[in-house]
Structures are given as C-alpha cells and as structure tokens.
Design a protein around this motif. Structure first.
Motif, PDB file in Angstrom:
ATOM      1  N   THR A 166    -107.183  75.677-148.742  1.00  0.00           N
ATOM      2  CA  THR A 166    -106.936  74.827-147.714  1.00  0.00           C
ATOM      3  C   THR A 166    -106.809  73.580-148.761  1.00  0.00           C
ATOM      4  N   LEU A 167    -107.453  73.925-149.926  1.00  0.00           N
ATOM      5  CA  LEU A 167    -107.764  72.671-151.110  1.00  0.00           C
ATOM      6  C   LEU A 167    -105.907  72.620-151.265  1.00  0.00           C
ATOM      7  N   ALA A 168    -105.719  73.731-152.081  1.00  0.00           N
ATOM      8  CA  ALA A 168    -103.710  74.326-152.376  1.00  0.00           C
ATOM      9  C   ALA A 168    -102.804  73.913-151.119  1.00  0.00           C
ATOM     10  N   LEU A 169    -102.974  73.659-150.079  1.00  0.00           N
ATOM     11  CA  LEU A 169    -102.679  73.977-148.989  1.00  0.00           C
ATOM     12  C   LEU A 169    -102.386  72.102-148.991  1.00  0.00           C
ATOM     13  N   VAL A 170    -103.502  71.699-149.118  1.00  0.00           N
ATOM     14  CA  VAL A 170    -103.375  69.949-149.073  1.00  0.00           C
ATOM     15  C   VAL A 170    -102.978  69.536-149.870  1.00  0.00           C
ATOM     16  N   LEU A 171    -102.629  69.738-151.416  1.00  0.00           N
ATOM     17  CA  LEU A 171    -102.080  68.676-152.620  1.00  0.00           C
ATOM     18  C   LEU A 171    -100.758  69.201-152.718  1.00  0.00           C
ATOM     19  N   ALA A 172    -100.124  70.651-152.068  1.00  0.00           N
ATOM     20  CA  ALA A 172     -99.123  70.831-151.703  1.00  0.00           C
ATOM     21  C   ALA A 172     -98.027  70.073-150.798  1.00  0.00           C
ATOM     22  N   VAL A 173     -99.038  69.635-149.710  1.00  0.00           N
ATOM     23  CA  VAL A 173     -98.427  69.176-148.839  1.00  0.00           C
ATOM     24  C   VAL A 173     -98.527  67.209-149.353  1.00  0.00           C
ATOM     25  N   ALA A 174     -99.668  67.027-150.153  1.00  0.00           N
ATOM     26  CA  ALA A 174     -99.196  65.286-150.578  1.00  0.00           C
ATOM     27  C   ALA A 174     -97.810  65.414-151.617  1.00  0.00           C
ATOM     28  N   LEU A 175     -97.976  66.146-152.303  1.00  0.00           N
ATOM     29  CA  LEU A 175     -96.562  66.417-153.658  1.00  0.00           C
ATOM     30  C   LEU A 175     -95.131  66.404-151.996  1.00  0.00           C
ATOM     31  N   LEU A 176     -95.195  67.275-151.557  1.00  0.00           N
ATOM     32  CA  LEU A 176     -94.084  67.211-151.164  1.00  0.00           C
ATOM     33  C   LEU A 176     -93.008  65.752-150.134  1.00  0.00           C
ATOM     34  N   PRO A 177     -93.555  65.268-150.223  1.00  0.00           N
ATOM     35  CA  PRO A 177     -93.476  63.594-149.709  1.00  0.00           C
ATOM     36  C   PRO A 177     -92.189  62.869-151.224  1.00  0.00           C
ATOM     37  N   GLY A 178     -92.678  62.646-151.979  1.00  0.00           N
ATOM     38  CA  GLY A 178     -92.750  62.010-153.021  1.00  0.00           C
ATOM     39  C   GLY A 178     -90.898  63.316-153.152  1.00  0.00           C
ATOM     40  N   LEU A 179     -91.479  64.610-153.475  1.00  0.00           N
ATOM     41  CA  LEU A 179     -90.294  65.481-154.722  1.00  0.00           C
ATOM     42  C   LEU A 179     -88.954  65.519-153.465  1.00  0.00           C
ATOM     43  N   LEU A 180     -89.268  65.266-152.051  1.00  0.00           N
ATOM     44  CA  LEU A 180     -88.366  65.124-150.975  1.00  0.00           C
ATOM     45  C   LEU A 180     -87.058  63.687-151.547  1.00  0.00           C
TER      46      LEU A 180
ATOM     47  N   GLU B  39     -82.369  60.821-153.994  1.00  0.00           N
ATOM     48  CA  GLU B  39     -81.775  60.326-154.899  1.00  0.00           C
ATOM     49  C   GLU B  39     -81.316  61.267-156.459  1.00  0.00           C
ATOM     50  N   ALA B  40     -81.937  62.025-156.766  1.00  0.00           N
ATOM     51  CA  ALA B  40     -81.508  62.578-157.998  1.00  0.00           C
ATOM     52  C   ALA B  40     -79.515  63.136-157.818  1.00  0.00           C
ATOM     53  N   ARG B  41     -79.644  63.144-159.148  1.00  0.00           N
ATOM     54  CA  ARG B  41     -77.721  63.893-159.604  1.00  0.00           C
ATOM     55  C   ARG B  41     -78.231  65.321-159.554  1.00  0.00           C
ATOM     56  N   ARG B  42     -77.032  65.872-159.068  1.00  0.00           N
ATOM     57  CA  ARG B  42     -76.805  67.718-159.107  1.00  0.00           C
ATOM     58  C   ARG B  42     -77.420  68.206-160.687  1.00  0.00           C
ATOM     59  N   GLU B  43     -77.670  67.205-162.068  1.00  0.00           N
ATOM     60  CA  GLU B  43     -77.128  67.933-163.434  1.00  0.00           C
ATOM     61  C   GLU B  43     -78.707  67.017-163.864  1.00  0.00           C
ATOM     62  N   ASP B  44     -79.212  66.114-162.747  1.00  0.00           N
ATOM     63  CA  ASP B  44     -81.438  65.809-163.364  1.00  0.00           C
ATOM     64  C   ASP B  44     -81.747  67.032-162.157  1.00  0.00           C
ATOM     65  N   LEU B  45     -81.114  67.649-162.003  1.00  0.00           N
ATOM     66  CA  LEU B  45     -82.210  68.804-160.880  1.00  0.00           C
ATOM     67  C   LEU B  45     -83.387  68.966-160.835  1.00  0.00           C
ATOM     68  N   TRP B  46     -82.844  69.450-162.273  1.00  0.00           N
ATOM     69  CA  TRP B  46     -84.060  70.226-163.086  1.00  0.00           C
ATOM     70  C   TRP B  46     -85.155  69.865-163.662  1.00  0.00           C
ATOM     71  N   PRO B  47     -84.812  67.926-164.576  1.00  0.00           N
ATOM     72  CA  PRO B  47     -86.152  67.631-164.948  1.00  0.00           C
ATOM     73  C   PRO B  47     -86.768  67.146-163.424  1.00  0.00           C
ATOM     74  N   VAL B  48     -86.764  67.284-162.080  1.00  0.00           N
ATOM     75  CA  VAL B  48     -87.188  66.894-161.029  1.00  0.00           C
ATOM     76  C   VAL B  48     -87.632  67.760-160.465  1.00  0.00           C
ATOM     77  N   LEU B  49     -87.267  68.647-161.013  1.00  0.00           N
ATOM     78  CA  LEU B  49     -87.768  70.565-160.262  1.00  0.00           C
ATOM     79  C   LEU B  49     -89.894  70.276-161.083  1.00  0.00           C
ATOM     80  N   ARG B  50     -88.956  70.176-162.313  1.00  0.00           N
ATOM     81  CA  ARG B  50     -89.965  70.968-163.308  1.00  0.00           C
ATOM     82  C   ARG B  50     -91.717  70.816-162.886  1.00  0.00           C
ATOM     83  N   VAL B  51     -91.788  69.248-163.269  1.00  0.00           N
ATOM     84  CA  VAL B  51     -93.277  69.304-162.688  1.00  0.00           C
ATOM     85  C   VAL B  51     -93.700  69.809-161.293  1.00  0.00           C
ATOM     86  N   PRO B  52     -93.310  69.035-160.734  1.00  0.00           N
ATOM     87  CA  PRO B  52     -93.707  69.251-159.016  1.00  0.00           C
ATOM     88  C   PRO B  52     -93.784  71.480-158.709  1.00  0.00           C
TER      89      PRO B  52
END
Length: 199
Positions: free
Chosen positions: A28-42, A47-60
C-alpha cells in the motif's frame, strides 16, 4: 509548477513513509508513493524534448524500482533509503565538478554575480568541498537511522533536522562570504552584516 510539486513530494516524503510504515502494508505504501510521483513525472514528460527523456525518466524509474523492491520483499526499511540516495547523488554532482575548472558552487554563484571578486573561484571550490563533506555526513546519518533507529527518529532527522542543518550551512556560508569579500547589497541581512563587520 513541476518544481513546486517536486519540492512538496520530497519535503513530505519522510512523513508519508512514517505514516505508511506505522499504518499500511509495504504494498500500500509503495502504491501511495508511486501515485504521488506520477503527476510531477507526467508534467516533466510533457515539457521534455525527445533527447531529454532519459534524464527525465532516470530518477523516477529508479524510485519506482525501489518502491517495487520494498513491496515485493516486504522490507519496509527500503523506503527509508531515498534520503541516502539523494545525498549520494548530490555528492556525486558536487565532487564531479571539482575535477573541472569551475566548481558547482561557482556556477551557482555566477548566476547571481557573474563577476566574482579576486579569490572568488578558490572560495567557491573550498565551499564545494565543504558541501561534499556535508553530503557524506548527512548520507551516513540517514543510513544509520534507516538501518538501526526507530522510524520516528529517522522521520525527525530526514524530515526536519536535515533541512535545519542545510539552512545553517547556507547561513554560515553567507556570513563567511560577506566577511571575506566585503561586498554588501541593499537587503536587510547585508545591511546588518555591514554594520556588524565594520564594528
């Protein structure tokens, strides 16, 4: 807006982990944290360019992997690893800049003051090293609390005391910089320090 959302998520993370570890299952905690991260990630992906996708996705993606490992293993203390990873990431960035001619603190300083005074780059390099030491100590304390202390102690340190220590670091650096270079602005802290240092 994404920056504000990220700050809220990071700042509230210890409290959410504390509540989750004392009330919810790891899944449950994992699900709550994942859902909390999703809006910022989306928002960042939109806003990201295609060449910036990996830097944007790496941490999430790393965080989702950490949450998944905690949920599957049932080891709740894996959730407490995030502050350690954040400090190690900051350490890596600050330390890597010391290998080049311009330290990370100097880059930040030049955003506010493009023409640094004589001795400014060396001063910034010294403070980059000091910040490296801070991140090492902060990571070590966070890891020790995550491994051996009650979750309430970990929450208090990572959710409050660590931020107070960062504030102390910024304050000390500000005072030392003003005392070293004697450059004062028109703001209240500068005016007060000008009087104190002249006295």
């Amino acid at each position: 807006m994404p920056a504000v959302l990220r700050s809220v998520v990071i700042g509230g993370y210890p409290l959410v982990v504390y509540l989750g570890m004392t009330r919810w299952s790891p899944r449950t905690l994992a699900l709550v944290l994942a859902v909390a991260l999703l809006p910022g990630l989306l928002l960042r992906l939109r806003e990201a360019r295609r060449e910036d996708l990996w830097p944007v996705l790496r941490v999430p993606l790393s965080l989702f992997g950490l949450f998944a490992a905690a949920a599957l293993s049932g080891e709740q203390r894996l959730f407490m690893a995030l502050p350690v990873l954040v400090n190690l990431g900051l350490l890596a960035n600050f330390a890597a800049s010391l290998r080049g001619p311009v330290s990370l603190v100097e880059r930040f300083a030049r955003l506010q003051e493009p023409d640094l005074p004589p001795g400014g780059p060396a001063y910034c390099r010294t403070w980059t090293k000091i910040w490296c030491g801070f991140f090492v100590a902060n990571a070590a304390v966070s890891a020790g609390l995550a491994l051996w202390a009650p979750v309430a102690w970990w929450t208090l340190y990572t959710g409050l005391l660590a931020y107070l220590l960062i504030g102390v670091m910024f304050t000390v650096e500000f005072v030392v910089r003003k005392a070293t270079f004697r450059r004062f602005g028109d703001g209240l802290p500068d005016r007060l320090l000008r009087r104190l240092l002249r006295a």
